[in-house]
Every structure is written in C-alpha cells, then in structure tokens.
Design a protein around this motif. Structure first.
Motif: not given
Length: 167
Positions: A94-111, A113-124
């Motif tokens: 789920s997007v919520q699970q992704q947000l939790e797992r990636l909370a401290r990860d700053r190495s993802r270029p596609l993330l 962005v100001p709103d990570r949830r919105e980006r993950l939802e769009a990618l999904a």
C-alpha cells in the motif's frame, strides 16, 4: 518503490538456492555512480536507457532472482524480456506501507517532491495495471516482515515454479 523487492528478493533467492541480482545496485556498480547521480546527470530517460540495457543482459542469465527498479516495466522491451525469460512476481504494498518504509530514504529521485504520498499514488495508478498485467504471481507484502514475506513467497512460488533440472 518500497515494496521490498531488494530485501525480500535477496531472502527468496537464498531460500531457492539462486543468485540474487538487484538491477539498481548492478547499474551503480557498473557505472560507478548512484541512481540519484545518474538521474541528475542524464535525467530519467538516460537512466531508463541504461536500465533497459542492463535488464536485457541480466535476463540472458539463469538460476537467479532479479529485482528491477519499479519503473522498469514502463519500457515494453523490458516487459517482454521479463515475461519471456522469467517468472514475474508483483510485490504489492500500500502507499501507506511505502511511505513508512521510505520515510528516511532520500535516495529516490522520483520521491524528491513536496508530497510523497501524491507521487506514490500517481506511480501506483500508472504502474499498477502494468504490474498486474504481466505478473505470473501477485503477492501482497503489505505489513509483512521481510523474513515472513520471503517464506510465504517461497511457498507460493514453489507451488507454481520449478527450477529447471540440470542438463
């Protein structure tokens, strides 16, 4: 992204007695640059071209579990190679699970962005139907510890895939 491809894939490969290949890590080793640096210097198109060439090469191998980047399926050639030469598992989270797992990860270029949830939802929304359409096995890893997910996946994969016998 954040579904557990690397962590679960590594454990699954170990359990199956296969080699584990993480395409992002292999690309970094080959180029001497991190994925974020490749994105910065060459943009997403440059990264995707390198990724496609690597996947074409990796998929010629055998006796391996391959973890691709989440966007690898956007390329029709990658999809074809993965489906023709592999047993494709779609790790769902789920997007919520992704947000939790990636909370401290700053190495993802596609993330970056100001709103990570919105980006993950769009990618999904973009990638989910592609993953579902090519998967031999959809697997819900949401909320599962890596070891638990790998063991459950081993059981499910084992019932649908058999390692080819040595010639």
């Amino acid at each position: 992204m954040g579904a557990g491809k690397t962590s679960i894939g590594r454990k699954l490969a170990e359990r199956l007695g296969l080699v584990f290949v993480d395409c992002d890590h292999a690309l970094e080793a080959r180029t001497g640059a991190t994925v974020p640096v490749i994105f910065e210097l060459e943009g997403e198109p440059g990264f995707r071209a390198r990724e496609a060439a690597l996947i074409a090469e990796v998929m010629q191998g055998k006796d391996q579990v391959v973890a691709t980047g989440g966007g690898a399926v956007l390329d029709p050639g990658n999809r074809r190679r993965l489906c023709e030469r592999g047993f494709v598992v779609y790790l769902q989270a789920s997007v919520q699970q992704q947000l939790e797992r990636l909370a401290r990860d700053r190495s993802r270029p596609l993330l970056a962005v100001p709103d990570r949830r919105e980006r993950l939802e769009a990618l999904a929304a973009q990638r989910g139907p592609i993953y579902a359409g090519m998967a031999d096995l959809p697997f819900n890893a949401d909320g599962l510890a890596v070891a638990t997910a790998a063991e459950r996946l081993f059981t499910e994969v084992g019932s649908q895939w058999r390692r080819p016998e040595a010639a």
